[in-house]
Design an enzyme around this catalytic site. Structure first.
Site, PDB file in Angstrom:
ATOM      1  N   LYS A   1      74.492  52.770  41.678  1.00  0.00           N
ATOM      2  CA  LYS A   1      73.272  51.974  41.548  1.00  0.00           C
ATOM      3  C   LYS A   1      72.217  52.329  42.599  1.00  0.00           C
ATOM      4  O   LYS A   1      71.020  52.182  42.354  1.00  0.00           O
ATOM      5  CB  LYS A   1      73.616  50.483  41.634  1.00  0.00           C
ATOM      6  CG  LYS A   1      74.434  49.986  40.449  1.00  0.00           C
ATOM      7  CD  LYS A   1      74.520  48.474  40.426  1.00  0.00           C
ATOM      8  CE  LYS A   1      75.217  47.998  39.147  1.00  0.00           C
ATOM      9  NZ  LYS A   1      75.247  46.530  39.039  1.00  0.00           N
TER      10      LYS A   1
ATOM     11  N   TYR B   1      72.284  32.870  26.348  1.00  0.00           N
ATOM     12  CA  TYR B   1      71.292  33.705  27.020  1.00  0.00           C
ATOM     13  C   TYR B   1      69.884  33.187  26.754  1.00  0.00           C
ATOM     14  O   TYR B   1      69.049  33.081  27.673  1.00  0.00           O
ATOM     15  CB  TYR B   1      71.407  35.158  26.564  1.00  0.00           C
ATOM     16  CG  TYR B   1      70.261  36.010  27.054  1.00  0.00           C
ATOM     17  CD1 TYR B   1      70.165  36.370  28.399  1.00  0.00           C
ATOM     18  CD2 TYR B   1      69.257  36.431  26.179  1.00  0.00           C
ATOM     19  CE1 TYR B   1      69.095  37.137  28.867  1.00  0.00           C
ATOM     20  CE2 TYR B   1      68.188  37.189  26.637  1.00  0.00           C
ATOM     21  CZ  TYR B   1      68.119  37.530  27.975  1.00  0.00           C
ATOM     22  OH  TYR B   1      67.048  38.277  28.424  1.00  0.00           O
TER      23      TYR B   1
ATOM     24  N   LYS C   1      67.115  31.799  29.681  1.00  0.00           N
ATOM     25  CA  LYS C   1      65.760  32.275  29.943  1.00  0.00           C
ATOM     26  C   LYS C   1      64.739  31.146  29.773  1.00  0.00           C
ATOM     27  O   LYS C   1      63.759  31.067  30.525  1.00  0.00           O
ATOM     28  CB  LYS C   1      65.416  33.429  29.006  1.00  0.00           C
ATOM     29  CG  LYS C   1      66.300  34.659  29.162  1.00  0.00           C
ATOM     30  CD  LYS C   1      66.321  35.186  30.581  1.00  0.00           C
ATOM     31  CE  LYS C   1      65.053  35.875  31.008  1.00  0.00           C
ATOM     32  NZ  LYS C   1      65.174  36.557  32.319  1.00  0.00           N
TER      33      LYS C   1
ATOM     34  N   PHE D   1      64.086  43.181  15.186  1.00  0.00           N
ATOM     35  CA  PHE D   1      63.835  43.485  16.585  1.00  0.00           C
ATOM     36  C   PHE D   1      62.336  43.446  16.895  1.00  0.00           C
ATOM     37  O   PHE D   1      61.514  43.901  16.098  1.00  0.00           O
ATOM     38  CB  PHE D   1      64.350  44.886  16.941  1.00  0.00           C
ATOM     39  CG  PHE D   1      65.832  44.952  17.141  1.00  0.00           C
ATOM     40  CD1 PHE D   1      66.399  44.641  18.356  1.00  0.00           C
ATOM     41  CD2 PHE D   1      66.670  45.347  16.104  1.00  0.00           C
ATOM     42  CE1 PHE D   1      67.767  44.714  18.544  1.00  0.00           C
ATOM     43  CE2 PHE D   1      68.033  45.422  16.271  1.00  0.00           C
ATOM     44  CZ  PHE D   1      68.585  45.109  17.503  1.00  0.00           C
TER      45      PHE D   1
END
Length: 357
Positions: A46, A158, A162, A225
């Site tokens: 990372k 999720y 948010k 999407f």
């Protein structure tokens, strides 16, 4: 101008993430000094991609910080002029920890900003997940005025995380007491982020495209999407940071039209079929997805959204930020090449590398 920006320090949280790495890259290229937070400085997978960025040696500082540890953030925030709060959990399947981490992390960062008088503005990475779920939006066009309903049907963990985190951010801004630092806030609400990866770490977006390219899916569910290129999304963060007209605004980041899962696979097949990649193109009927949901919790998460088509209005991003959106086909194809180059997707014998993305 470049010399002046060298004296401006921007904090990027979760700096090693898919989107955040692009934010760091663009900030460094723009002449800013960057302080990036990571969970551990001992993880080379990372850390190294960040260290390898242009101008990283001159203007990038990496520090350890944990979203859930409030006492780490005042030290991290010291002498920063702006904050891009990008870090937030995005697991394939969320749980209550997802909500707690998103909420606590957001408030910990904002509370530290309220005590640090050098911070002028925070740009918070929210999500389209905070805009279009828990309501019956089928066939509708959603805008920044819409909010997901956390008590509604068909909203997953999720999406709740948010929504709760962004709501808490706006509520917090109303409660900063006199004497504390009353910084400005902009929330950005990107759709499904796609485009080339600068790291070899597999997040949710990368995993989805990887599974298509490796033909790890038997077929394509009828999922709609709303996509945005990761490079556009990073640029939007910097434009919002620099533009006072975005103060107090939430801004939806999506391309001009919505696409189906089959469209995404079609972009990849068009580019990579001749190079030896067998991309799935068969659309899965609902009953097959429903049956699979009994054995795969990630499939169960998407089941309520099969066949649901919602449209978005990106005029605010275009008009307020002057953002021009990359064609999603280019974003998906560029992403495919980057995953092969990073070794996330194996090279086939017929693969023809490109010199640039």
């Amino acid at each position: 101008m470049m010399a002046a920006q060298n004296n401006i320090r921007v904090l990027v949280t979760g700096a090693s993430g898919y989107l955040a790495t692009h934010c760091v890259q663009q900030l460094l290229s723009g002449g800013y000094a960057v302080r990036g937070t990571v969970r551990s400085l001992k993880n080379p997978d990372k850390i190294q991609p960040l260290r390898s960025l242009n101008f990283a040696k001159e203007r990038l500082e990496l520090v350890e910080a944990d979203l859930e540890k409030a006492d780490t953030w005042p030290r991290v925030m010291e002498s920063c002029d702006y904050v891009l709060h990008v870090a937030s959990p995005f697991p394939p399947v969320g749980d209550e920890n997802t909500i707690r981490t998103a909420l606590d992390g957001t408030l910990n960062v904002l509370k530290a900003c309220a005590k640090c008088h050098s911070v002028k503005k925070v740009v918070l990475t929210s999500s389209i997940a905070a805009i279009m779920y828990g309501n019956d939006n089928h066939g509708k066009t959603v805008t920044e005025k819409d909010w997901s309903n956390i008590d509604g049907k068909n909203i997953n963990t999720y999406q709740k995380s948010k929504t709760i985190a962004e709501t808490a951010a706006w509520d917090f801004m109303k409660t900063i007491p006199d004497g504390d630092n009353k910084f400005k806030l902009t929330c950005l609400n990107p759709g499904f982020i796609v485009g080339p990866s600068l790291t070899e770490v597999e997040g949710t977006s990368v995993t989805i495209i990887k599974r298509i390219m490796n033909r790890e899916m038997p077929g394509l569910p009828m999922l709609n999407f709303h996509m945005v290129d990761v490079r556009d999304c990073a640029k939007a963060h910097i434009l919002a940071m620099e533009n006072p007209k975005s103060d107090g605004e939430r801004i939806l980041l999506c391309s001009n039209k919505d696409y189906w899962f089959a469209d995404v696979a079609g972009f990849l097949e068009k580019e990579f079929k001749s190079q030896g990649y067998c991309i799935p193109t068969r659309k899965l009927p609902y009953f097959m997805v429903w049956f699979a949901s009994f054995f795969d919790s990630s499939v169960k998460e998407i089941l309520p959204f099969i066949g649901v088509e919602t449209h978005t209005d990106n005029s605010k991003a275009r008009n307020l930020l002057g953002l021009k959106f990359t064609n999603p086909e280019k974003s998906i194809v560029d992403m495919g090449y980057s995953l092969i180059e990073k070794g996330i997707v194996p090279r086939k014998s017929g693969y023809k590398p490109r010199t640039h993305l």
